[in-house]
Design an enzyme around this catalytic site. Structure first.
Site, PDB file in Angstrom:
ATOM      1  CG  ASP A   2      -1.629   1.237   1.490  1.00 24.65           C
ATOM      2  OD1 ASP A   2      -2.310   1.708   0.564  1.00 24.65           O
ATOM      3  OD2 ASP A   2      -1.513   1.783   2.605  1.00 24.65           O
ATOM      4  CG  ASP A  17      -1.616   7.907   0.781  1.00 32.24           C
ATOM      5  OD1 ASP A  17      -0.678   7.815  -0.028  1.00 32.24           O
ATOM      6  OD2 ASP A  17      -2.479   8.800   0.723  1.00 32.24           O
TER       7      ASP A  17
END
Length: 211
Positions: free
Chosen positions: A3, A5
């Site tokens: 991922d 953020d």
């Protein structure tokens, strides 16, 4: 598969700045930056919708306007207040040196996702960088994971999915991957455990022991 953020980059203040700048144009006060840990995670539209709901506003037209201007402003200054978490650059460098294929799957819009990764990690570190793209469902739908696996020509059993939220754990689990939750991001251990993270780590270097 990482991922972005809350996992590779700390964008909490970035998100707060750009959203609050746009909502202020419509007379709304700034939402606290800390709240963006929970506003974020499901794509830009849901981010804007949650912030407006926080202010008690439910207006589709306003949502569209704020979203459009937010995306444009963010993309034009995508590194504003954005940092890489401590230990991440060292981890990525070590994984890359070991010849491990690296990918990013984010719900941030594709152009901005690509720019952030290039700025911090260059163009040859990650083999695949996917953000939110037209016609492709966002996480937790596993479509992006399947596309990455196909592109890298690897097996599910060879992949780790690493993220900081339930959305990430649900994405990796739905795709049949081993999931790794990280505690330096936007959410806590309780959320990661509840969403069935296979492993939970406190520091980036701990990932190496799982390989």
């Amino acid at each position: 598969i990482f991922d972005l953020d809350g996992t590779l980059t700390n964008t909490l203040n970035t998100l707060a700045y750009f959203v609050n700048t746009e909502t202020a144009k419509h007379g709304l006060p700034a939402a606290p930056a800390e709240n963006f840990k929970y506003f974020a995670g499901d794509g830009a539209r849901m981010l804007i919708r949650r912030v407006l709901a926080f202010h008690g506003v439910h207006d589709g037209q306003l949502e569209d306007t704020v979203l459009k201007n937010y995306n444009a402003a963010y993309d034009a200054d995508f590194l504003h207040l954005c940092t890489v978490y401590d230990g991440i650059k060292e981890l990525i460098a070590e994984l890359h040196a070991r010849g491990i294929a690296l990918a990013v799957l984010s719900n941030k819009p594709q152009p901005t996702t690509e720019k952030v990764i290039t700025a911090f990690f260059g163009t040859d570190t990650f083999s695949v960088v996917f953000g939110q793209r037209e016609g492709i469902p966002i996480k937790p739908d596993p479509a992006g994971v399947y596309e990455i696996i196909q592109h890298l020509q690897c097996e599910k059993s060879e992949c780790l999915y690493i993220g900081d939220t339930a959305v990430d754990m649900n994405t990796g689990n739905a795709a049949g991957l081993t999931t790794v939750g990280v505690l330096w991001g936007f959410r806590d251990r309780q959320e990661l455990e509840a969403s069935h993270a296979r492993f939970i780590i406190e520091k980036p270097a701990e990932l190496l022991s799982l390989l």
